[in-house]
Design an enzyme around this catalytic site. Structure first.
Site, mmCIF file in Angstrom:
data_model
loop_
_atom_site.group_PDB
_atom_site.id
_atom_site.type_symbol
_atom_site.label_atom_id
_atom_site.label_comp_id
_atom_site.label_asym_id
_atom_site.label_seq_id
_atom_site.Cartn_x
_atom_site.Cartn_y
_atom_site.Cartn_z
ATOM 1 N N ALA A 57 47.586 39.763 36.531
ATOM 2 C CA ALA A 57 47.364 38.338 36.723
ATOM 3 C C ALA A 57 48.263 37.515 35.797
ATOM 4 C CB ALA A 57 45.901 38.001 36.456
ATOM 5 N N ALA A 145 47.171 50.639 46.026
ATOM 6 C CA ALA A 145 46.478 50.270 47.260
ATOM 7 C C ALA A 145 46.249 48.764 47.257
ATOM 8 C CB ALA A 145 45.149 51.001 47.348
ATOM 9 N N HIS A 556 38.220 49.984 38.354
ATOM 10 C CA HIS A 556 38.134 48.586 38.793
ATOM 11 C C HIS A 556 37.144 47.770 37.956
ATOM 12 C CE1 HIS A 556 39.490 49.864 43.122
ATOM 13 N NE2 HIS A 556 40.466 49.902 42.252
HETATM 14 C C1 LIG Z 1 44.710 54.124 37.248
HETATM 15 C C2 LIG Z 1 44.340 52.883 37.996
HETATM 16 C C3 LIG Z 1 44.334 52.893 39.395
HETATM 17 C C4 LIG Z 1 44.009 51.739 40.101
HETATM 18 N N1 LIG Z 1 44.156 51.710 41.456
HETATM 19 C C5 LIG Z 1 44.078 50.515 42.123
HETATM 20 C C6 LIG Z 1 44.473 50.401 43.469
HETATM 21 O O1 LIG Z 1 44.960 51.352 44.080
HETATM 22 N N2 LIG Z 1 44.338 49.200 44.081
HETATM 23 C C7 LIG Z 1 43.852 48.108 43.421
HETATM 24 O O2 LIG Z 1 43.738 47.037 44.022
HETATM 25 N N3 LIG Z 1 43.490 48.186 42.141
HETATM 26 C C8 LIG Z 1 43.635 49.352 41.469
HETATM 27 N N4 LIG Z 1 43.341 49.415 40.138
HETATM 28 C C9 LIG Z 1 42.798 48.201 39.491
HETATM 29 C C10 LIG Z 1 43.842 47.134 39.234
HETATM 30 O O3 LIG Z 1 45.075 47.698 38.885
HETATM 31 C C11 LIG Z 1 43.323 46.220 38.135
HETATM 32 O O4 LIG Z 1 42.105 45.644 38.579
HETATM 33 C C12 LIG Z 1 44.265 45.070 37.819
HETATM 34 O O5 LIG Z 1 45.586 45.515 37.675
HETATM 35 C C13 LIG Z 1 43.799 44.384 36.547
HETATM 36 O O6 LIG Z 1 44.668 43.304 36.274
HETATM 37 P P1 LIG Z 1 44.418 42.356 35.032
HETATM 38 O O7 LIG Z 1 45.400 41.248 35.174
HETATM 39 O O8 LIG Z 1 42.986 42.033 34.943
HETATM 40 O O9 LIG Z 1 44.730 43.235 33.741
HETATM 41 P P2 LIG Z 1 45.989 44.153 33.407
HETATM 42 O O10 LIG Z 1 46.905 44.234 34.571
HETATM 43 O O11 LIG Z 1 45.476 45.424 32.871
HETATM 44 O O12 LIG Z 1 46.773 43.338 32.291
HETATM 45 C C14 LIG Z 1 46.343 43.161 30.982
HETATM 46 C C15 LIG Z 1 47.576 43.103 30.077
HETATM 47 O O13 LIG Z 1 47.244 42.539 28.828
HETATM 48 C C16 LIG Z 1 47.898 43.236 27.794
HETATM 49 N N5 LIG Z 1 47.130 43.009 26.573
HETATM 50 C C17 LIG Z 1 45.868 43.414 26.298
HETATM 51 N N6 LIG Z 1 45.478 42.971 25.095
HETATM 52 C C18 LIG Z 1 46.504 42.254 24.587
HETATM 53 C C19 LIG Z 1 46.695 41.537 23.379
HETATM 54 N N7 LIG Z 1 45.735 41.443 22.438
HETATM 55 N N8 LIG Z 1 47.898 40.923 23.167
HETATM 56 C C20 LIG Z 1 48.883 41.017 24.109
HETATM 57 N N9 LIG Z 1 48.746 41.672 25.269
HETATM 58 C C21 LIG Z 1 47.565 42.285 25.510
HETATM 59 C C22 LIG Z 1 47.902 44.662 28.298
HETATM 60 O O14 LIG Z 1 48.890 45.437 27.650
HETATM 61 C C23 LIG Z 1 48.170 44.466 29.793
HETATM 62 O O15 LIG Z 1 49.548 44.449 30.096
HETATM 63 C C24 LIG Z 1 43.643 50.561 39.401
HETATM 64 C C25 LIG Z 1 43.652 50.539 38.016
HETATM 65 C C26 LIG Z 1 44.017 51.680 37.303
HETATM 66 C C27 LIG Z 1 44.040 51.617 35.801
#
Ligand SMILES: Cc1cc2nc3c(=O)[nH]c(=O)nc-3n(C[C@H](O)[C@H](O)[C@H](O)COP(=O)(O)OP(=O)(O)OC[C@H]3O[C@@H](n4cnc5c(N)ncnc54)[C@H](O)[C@@H]3O)c2cc1C
Ligand SMILES: *[C@@H]1O[C@H](CO)[C@@H](O)[C@H](O)[C@H]1NC(C)=O
Ligand SMILES: *[C@@H]1O[C@H](CO)[C@@H](O)[C@H](O)[C@H]1NC(C)=O
Ligand SMILES: *[C@@H]1O[C@H](CO)[C@@H](O)[C@H](O)[C@H]1NC(C)=O
Ligand SMILES: *[C@@H]1O[C@H](CO)[C@@H](O)[C@H](O)[C@H]1NC(C)=O
Ligand SMILES: *[C@@H]1O[C@H](CO)[C@@H](O)[C@H](O)[C@H]1NC(C)=O
Ligand SMILES: *[C@@H]1O[C@H](CO)[C@@H](O)[C@H](O)[C@H]1NC(C)=O
Ligand SMILES: *[C@@H]1O[C@H](CO)[C@@H](O)[C@H](O)[C@H]1NC(C)=O
Ligand SMILES: *[C@@H]1O[C@H](CO)[C@@H](O)[C@H](O)[C@H]1NC(C)=O
Ligand SMILES: *[C@@H]1O[C@H](CO)[C@@H](O)[C@H](O)[C@H]1NC(C)=O
Ligand SMILES: *[C@@H]1O[C@H](CO)[C@@H](O)[C@H](O)[C@H]1NC(C)=O
Ligand SMILES: *[C@@H]1O[C@H](CO)[C@@H](O)[C@H](O)[C@H]1NC(C)=O
Length: 619
Positions: A57, A145, A556
């Site tokens: 995001a 996915a 998730h």
């Molecule tokens: C192995 C795996 C398989 C998955 N498979 C699927 C799938 O097939 N399809 C699907 O829709 N979803 C899937 N998901 C879920 C999906 O990827 C996540 O729900 C989504 O990417 C989460 O996005 P986010 O923006 O919430 O967090 P993230 O994308 O995890 O981003 C958080 C970021 O913040 C950074 N960060 C954290 N703390 C700090 C800090 N203090 N200072 C600076 N940076 C920091 C981290 O390094 C990271 O880059 C999967 C997840 C995983 C882990």
């Protein structure tokens, strides 16, 4: 020049090549320097917007803010670095996605791998929770996915947050805005798949995120489709039009041109780097958010990773700070910054800025069980076993033609969703039935999904193939939580997904297990005896034991800083993602969801698009 500097330089050159960015390209007489995309480490600076976390995001919202014609200055702060530098080719090559979650994966630069507390629903096992730690975040680690939730689940979202902006009709434009869909290429994908999808929800094309069906689908998928029909699950017209009751092949966040993963880094972040003045900070950790006397977020303290002694400095925001650190680290950052449950903050002597009892609570996640079968169909088993006869061909075909065993996501050829049939529900308690009836009619209870690999026995031969047929509880009743053990974001958050702790979840899981077996048998893919569990696992009690010992996760986690109405004291943010009790601060990532709809990361893109739109229109 130190080794570290050399390493960073070589990484940048790799990024240049991978990203198609040029260090010194002359555009119409103007030098375009790659280095201009980076903030100067250690130097205090002020931006209009600062996004914390360059993940799924975070990169999307940062790119939208930076691309706005108003020309806002935007910085992105990311603990990790570039995965081309930190993870060789394993993130980029679509068919290597299994590396993210293999138990034997050694310590990784790009994966937090947070150990859970002992899981009561899983015989007190501790499970490593994969989470992205790199530009791209978990979109750089996931199975790629891509499918959207349902019309009814979005209505429930709108109802939960008391804001009709979140209905299906009102979010669909934001889903469309992120993605550019490419139709299947049947010179690469077996034309027998004859993939059906509803084009109207994928057009007009948006971007910069590329979605497609990849360039490879394993033939077992055809048998599995047949199996779905035989067990009473019918075809749906694609997985993105708001109806998930049925089965279909799944789109993925893949760029079919190279058969490569399209993370939020290759899509959103690179678009912003090429077209705007965005400044990105790599290997830089947010330590805490700073507030003025009016509780307005004005900046943050950051730390340069890998520098000794630790170097910290301050970055300031003129307009807003957006927290996008993911479902475990966003609540951590709020808590160490003084926003969270009073008792937790008092215990750790963290000065209270705004009491918010919901931070770290209300966590939703989907428990998952995977049944491993030996099969006569080809899978990725031999690739994973590194059989040179197979990998040699797979790698050359991938590099030369962007097709073959490495050119798809290794699963997703055929994914099905259902409310369990009445036969399966006969054993449910009235409480469970009542709780399940709160989910709308189009919200499935289970997802049945294949993976093109599985654990293998010790005596596996060089021609054997194994497959996982999984079931995911997509209407889970258990709720998890997380907390912190210190005021330092370098320390791991304490996470407790609490999978399968609600008795209703185990009732559903037992029936889901049986549906997987019916599906396996009906499809005829499982010729030999099942590998794990064996046919000896038969009675409900044996199935429960097996699930407690083998139950797993599908990564998730959501809702640990949940969105909700002001009447709900556990709602951390309002329906525009503004953190309650302070100003100038939003949370935009999976932690912000009011609950976990039958979907995950594509919801992140929509959320980022929608909140960027609010911010840019002064809402
Ligand atoms: C192995 C795996 C398989 C998955 N498979 C699927 C799938 O097939 N399809 C699907 O829709 N979803 C899937 N998901 C879920 C999906 O990827 C996540 O729900 C989504 O990417 C989460 O996005 P986010 O923006 O919430 O967090 P993230 O994308 O995890 O981003 C958080 C970021 O913040 C950074 N960060 C954290 N703390 C700090 C800090 N203090 N200072 C600076 N940076 C920091 C981290 O390094 C990271 O880059 C999967 C997840 C995983 C882990
Ligand atoms: C799990 O741990 C709890 C608390 O220590 C204990 O009461 C329970 O018996 C354990 N369960 C199993 C299956 O070991
Ligand atoms: C969308 O994908 C097509 C290929 O299907 C490609 O030609 C086009 O450049 C892409 N557009 C964007 C904005 O990414
Ligand atoms: C799916 O929707 C498309 C419209 O985009 C339509 O042309 C097609 O016939 C539909 N297919 C099925 C199987 O309903
Ligand atoms: C395509 O999806 C839209 C939006 O959900 C729906 O209104 C329409 O009926 C669907 N069309 C087909 C042919 O499935
Ligand atoms: C990925 O890198 C490994 C290690 O260098 C190499 O053996 C493999 O062939 C590469 N794969 C592809 C598809 O290029
Ligand atoms: C690439 O495709 C061409 C045309 O189908 C084929 O002749 C060639 O063998 C393929 N190359 C590899 C390395 O598979
Ligand atoms: C469950 O509900 C049904 C119908 O309301 C009722 O007949 C039955 O006795 C209930 N079962 C239990 C165990 O309470
Ligand atoms: C591996 O061992 C199992 C159990 O002993 C046996 O059923 C199977 O045939 C063996 N497979 C091979 C390839 O030897
Ligand atoms: C690879 O193929 C050769 C020739 O067919 C064969 O002798 C060898 O055993 C195979 N290796 C593996 C690991 O399957
Ligand atoms: C999390 O939930 C468990 C029950 O599953 C409870 O024992 C624990 O105290 C909770 N922890 C926090 C920090 O809320
Ligand atoms: C964090 O806690 C430690 C240990 O209690 C304390 O020494 C330190 O001053 C605290 N840091 C901040 C920024 O409050």
């Amino acid at each position: 020049m130190s080794f570290l500097h050399l390493l960073i330089l070589s990484g940048l050159f790799q990024t240049i090549r991978t990203a198609g960015l040029t260090g010194y390209q002359i555009n119409g007489g103007v030098n375009s320097l790659l280095g201009n995309s980076f903030g100067q480490p250690g130097v205090e600076a002020t931006y209009d917007y600062i996004v914390i976390g360059g993940g799924t995001a975070g990169n999307a919202i940062a790119a939208r803010l930076a691309l706005d014609p108003a020309g806002y200055s935007v910085a992105v702060i990311e603990t990790g670095s570039f995965y081309e530098l930190d993870n060789s080719n394993r993130t980029t090559v679509a068919g290597y996605d299994y590396y993210s979650v293999q138990a034997e994966t050694p310590p990784s630069f790009v994966n937090y791998n947070i150990p859970t507390v002992p899981q009561a629903g899983y015989n007190n096992r501790t499970i490593d929770y994969a989470q992205g730690r790199t530009f791209g975040g978990s979109s750089a680690l996931n199975y790629m996915a891509y499918h959207r939730p349902t019309i009814g689940s979005m209505q429930m979202w709108a109802d939960a947050v008391q804001d009709d902006d979140w209905t299906w009709d009102n979010v669909l434009p934001f889903y469309k805005k992120s993605v550019n869909f490419t139709a299947p290429d049947y010179t690469k994908i077996n034309p027998q798949f004859d993939i059906q999808y509803n084009e109207s929800v994928l057009t007009p094309p948006g971007g910069p995120l590329q979605i497609s069906y990849g360039n490879h689908m394993f033939d077992y998928g055809l048998a599995l489709q047949d199996g779905f029909e035989k067990i009473g699950i019918g075809a749906i017209n694609g997985t993105n039009a708001g109806n998930l009751i049925g089965y279909g092949p799944q789109t993925g966040t893949l760029n079919p041109v190279g058969a490569t993963r399209d993370s939020s880094k290759t899509s959103f972040l690179e678009t912003a780097m090429q077209n705007t003045n965005i400044k990105i900070y790599q290997t830089t950790t947010a330590k805490r958010i700073l507030f003025d006397d009016n509780k307005e977020a004005t900046g943050l303290v950051v730390e340069m990773q890998g520098i000794h002694p630790t170097a910290q400095y301050t970055l300031s925001a003129r307009r807003e700070i957006i927290v996008s650190a993911g479902a475990f680290h966003s609540p951590q950052l709020l808590m160490v910054s003084g926003i969270g449950p009073r008792a937790t903050l008092e215990d750790l002597n963290i000065p209270l800025v705004a009491e918010s009892e919901g931070v770290g609570q209300n966590m939703w996640d989907q428990p998952w069980i995977g049944l491993a079968y030996k099969t006569t169909y080809e899978t990725q088993t031999q690739v994973i076993l590194n059989n040179p006869n197979v990998t040699g061909q797979a790698v050359s075909e991938y590099l030369a033609n962007q097709s073959g065993l490495l050119a798809g996501i290794g699963g997703g050829e055929s994914v099905g969703w259902e409310k369990l049939p009445s036969r399966s529900r006969a054993s449910f308690s009235n409480t469970t039935l009542a709780l399940l009836s709160r989910f709308p009619p189009d919200w499935p209870e289970i997802e049945l999904d294949p993976l093109a690999y599985s654990p293998v026995p010790d005596n596996v031969s060089s021609t054997d193939h194994y497959i996982t047929l999984g079931a995911c509880l997509v209407a889970p009743l258990s709720r998890g939580n997380m907390t912190i053990s210190s005021n330092d974001t370098n320390d791991r958050p304490i996470i407790n997904p609490a999978w399968m702790t609600h008795p209703g979840d185990m009732e559903v899981a037992v029936q889901a297990f049986k549906r997987v077996r019916e599906w396996a048998t009906a499809s005829g893919i499982a010729t030999a005896a099942a590998y794990n569990p064996s046919a000896d696992v038969r009675t409900d009690a044996q199935i429960v034991d097996w699930i407690r010992e083998n139950g797993n996760l599908i990564y998730h986690p959501t809702s640990s800083c949940a969105m909700g109405p002001s009447s709900d004291p556990s709602a951390v943010i309002d329906s525009h993602a503004r953190v309650r009790g302070v100003t100038g601060l939003r949370v935009v990532d999976a932690s912000a969801f009011p609950f976990l709809p039958p979907r995950a990361s594509d919801g992140d893109d929509m959320l980022a698009e929608k909140i960027a739109d609010y911010i840019l229109t002064g809402q």
